[in-house]
Design a protein around this motif. Structure first.
Motif, PDB file in Angstrom:
ATOM      1  N   UNK A   1      10.073 -30.714 -24.120  1.00  0.00           N
ATOM      2  CA  UNK A   1       9.416 -31.460 -22.840  1.00  0.00           C
ATOM      3  C   UNK A   1      10.603 -31.953 -21.702  1.00  0.00           C
ATOM      4  N   UNK A   2      10.715 -31.434 -20.735  1.00  0.00           N
ATOM      5  CA  UNK A   2      11.574 -32.191 -19.796  1.00  0.00           C
ATOM      6  C   UNK A   2      10.164 -32.712 -18.463  1.00  0.00           C
ATOM      7  N   UNK A   3      10.742 -33.697 -17.925  1.00  0.00           N
ATOM      8  CA  UNK A   3       9.246 -34.511 -16.584  1.00  0.00           C
ATOM      9  C   UNK A   3      10.346 -34.951 -16.149  1.00  0.00           C
ATOM     10  N   UNK A   4       9.884 -34.407 -14.763  1.00  0.00           N
ATOM     11  CA  UNK A   4      10.040 -34.606 -13.313  1.00  0.00           C
ATOM     12  C   UNK A   4       9.108 -34.863 -12.392  1.00  0.00           C
ATOM     13  N   UNK A   5       8.943 -36.293 -11.843  1.00  0.00           N
ATOM     14  CA  UNK A   5       8.980 -36.364 -10.750  1.00  0.00           C
ATOM     15  C   UNK A   5       9.012 -35.601  -9.244  1.00  0.00           C
ATOM     16  N   UNK A   6       7.465 -35.869  -9.004  1.00  0.00           N
ATOM     17  CA  UNK A   6       7.803 -35.089  -7.547  1.00  0.00           C
ATOM     18  C   UNK A   6       7.021 -35.814  -6.318  1.00  0.00           C
ATOM     19  N   UNK A   7       8.003 -36.234  -6.049  1.00  0.00           N
ATOM     20  CA  UNK A   7       7.607 -37.290  -4.520  1.00  0.00           C
ATOM     21  C   UNK A   7       6.801 -36.901  -3.611  1.00  0.00           C
ATOM     22  N   UNK A   8       7.510 -35.138  -2.998  1.00  0.00           N
ATOM     23  CA  UNK A   8       7.125 -34.988  -2.162  1.00  0.00           C
ATOM     24  C   UNK A   8       5.234 -34.344  -2.302  1.00  0.00           C
ATOM     25  N   UNK A   9       5.132 -34.512  -3.792  1.00  0.00           N
ATOM     26  CA  UNK A   9       3.165 -34.446  -3.805  1.00  0.00           C
ATOM     27  C   UNK A   9       2.810 -34.923  -4.421  1.00  0.00           C
ATOM     28  N   UNK A  10       3.633 -36.954  -4.249  1.00  0.00           N
ATOM     29  CA  UNK A  10       3.020 -37.968  -4.224  1.00  0.00           C
ATOM     30  C   UNK A  10       2.707 -38.808  -2.999  1.00  0.00           C
ATOM     31  N   UNK A  11       1.833 -39.581  -3.254  1.00  0.00           N
ATOM     32  CA  UNK A  11       0.707 -40.530  -2.546  1.00  0.00           C
ATOM     33  C   UNK A  11       0.669 -41.771  -2.952  1.00  0.00           C
ATOM     34  N   UNK A  12       1.756 -42.809  -2.937  1.00  0.00           N
ATOM     35  CA  UNK A  12       1.716 -43.863  -4.113  1.00  0.00           C
ATOM     36  C   UNK A  12       0.906 -45.065  -3.095  1.00  0.00           C
ATOM     37  N   UNK A  13       0.115 -44.533  -1.863  1.00  0.00           N
ATOM     38  CA  UNK A  13      -0.597 -45.239  -1.207  1.00  0.00           C
ATOM     39  C   UNK A  13      -1.814 -45.147  -2.129  1.00  0.00           C
ATOM     40  N   UNK A  14      -2.146 -44.082  -1.931  1.00  0.00           N
ATOM     41  CA  UNK A  14      -3.013 -43.509  -2.343  1.00  0.00           C
ATOM     42  C   UNK A  14      -3.749 -43.654  -3.996  1.00  0.00           C
ATOM     43  N   UNK A  15      -2.411 -44.433  -4.840  1.00  0.00           N
ATOM     44  CA  UNK A  15      -2.463 -44.154  -6.162  1.00  0.00           C
ATOM     45  C   UNK A  15      -2.469 -42.198  -6.940  1.00  0.00           C
ATOM     46  N   UNK A  16      -1.913 -42.221  -6.098  1.00  0.00           N
ATOM     47  CA  UNK A  16      -1.556 -40.330  -6.747  1.00  0.00           C
ATOM     48  C   UNK A  16      -0.083 -39.790  -7.193  1.00  0.00           C
ATOM     49  N   UNK A  17       0.550 -39.509  -8.322  1.00  0.00           N
ATOM     50  CA  UNK A  17       1.253 -39.828  -8.443  1.00  0.00           C
ATOM     51  C   UNK A  17       1.373 -38.568  -8.865  1.00  0.00           C
ATOM     52  N   UNK A  18       2.813 -37.712  -8.780  1.00  0.00           N
ATOM     53  CA  UNK A  18       2.315 -36.316  -8.952  1.00  0.00           C
ATOM     54  C   UNK A  18       3.498 -36.028 -10.005  1.00  0.00           C
ATOM     55  N   UNK A  19       4.058 -34.914 -10.776  1.00  0.00           N
ATOM     56  CA  UNK A  19       4.938 -35.031 -12.015  1.00  0.00           C
ATOM     57  C   UNK A  19       4.940 -33.731 -12.250  1.00  0.00           C
ATOM     58  N   UNK A  20       5.751 -33.113 -12.748  1.00  0.00           N
ATOM     59  CA  UNK A  20       5.798 -31.538 -13.517  1.00  0.00           C
ATOM     60  C   UNK A  20       6.845 -31.971 -14.509  1.00  0.00           C
ATOM     61  N   UNK A  21       6.356 -30.923 -15.440  1.00  0.00           N
ATOM     62  CA  UNK A  21       7.375 -30.374 -16.816  1.00  0.00           C
ATOM     63  C   UNK A  21       7.185 -28.943 -17.165  1.00  0.00           C
ATOM     64  N   UNK A  22       9.046 -29.673 -17.479  1.00  0.00           N
ATOM     65  CA  UNK A  22       8.483 -28.076 -17.714  1.00  0.00           C
ATOM     66  C   UNK A  22       9.423 -27.739 -19.883  1.00  0.00           C
TER      67      UNK A  22
END
Length: 128
Positions: free
Chosen positions: A13-34
């Motif tokens: 498993x590898x993980x990647x933070x997705x800043x373009x799909x995240x909204x830190x102000x709204x407490x939404x953090x998106x991650x992709x994993x391979x």
């Protein structure tokens, strides 16, 4: 990257933070994993089901289960591997996931579980 071998199957498993799909102000953090699944057995296998445990750093626990992965139930001959990318959203900057895949031995039709190793999802700026 994290790896685990269960019943002759290697899960990486590898993980990647997705800043373009995240909204830190709204407490939404998106991650992709391979995920890479390698069949090191002498028999073919089929991935039937997945069962995920997703945990945010605030203690929120979620479970996700279902057939296959990303809409398919891959069949892997001995020595073959299968790779896919998926994603998960968190309500906090740090979390983790782990789980199992239910596999079927294609020769004798016996079912067995393969462990998905625990992996961390961390927003990069939290590491500084």
């Amino acid at each position: 990257m994290v790896k685990k071998v269960t019943e002759g199957i290697t899960i990486s498993v590898e993980t990647f933070y997705q800043p373009d799909y995240s909204n830190p102000v709204g407490s939404e953090y998106m991650f992709a994993y391979r995920i890479t699944i390698e069949n090191n057995n002498t028999f073919p296998i089929k991935l039937l089901r997945r069962h995920w445990y997703i945990i945010d750093s605030n203690g929120t626990h979620r479970e996700v289960e279902g057939e296959g992965v990303v809409g398919v139930q891959p069949l892997l001959a001995p020595g073959e591997s299968y790779q896919y990318v998926s994603g998960s959203n968190l309500r906090t900057e740090i979390g983790k996931m782990y789980g199992t895949y239910q596999m079927e031995n294609q020769l004798n039709k016996k079912l067995f579980d393969v462990k998905i190793p625990e992996f961390q999802m961390v927003v990069p700026f939290k590491l500084n």
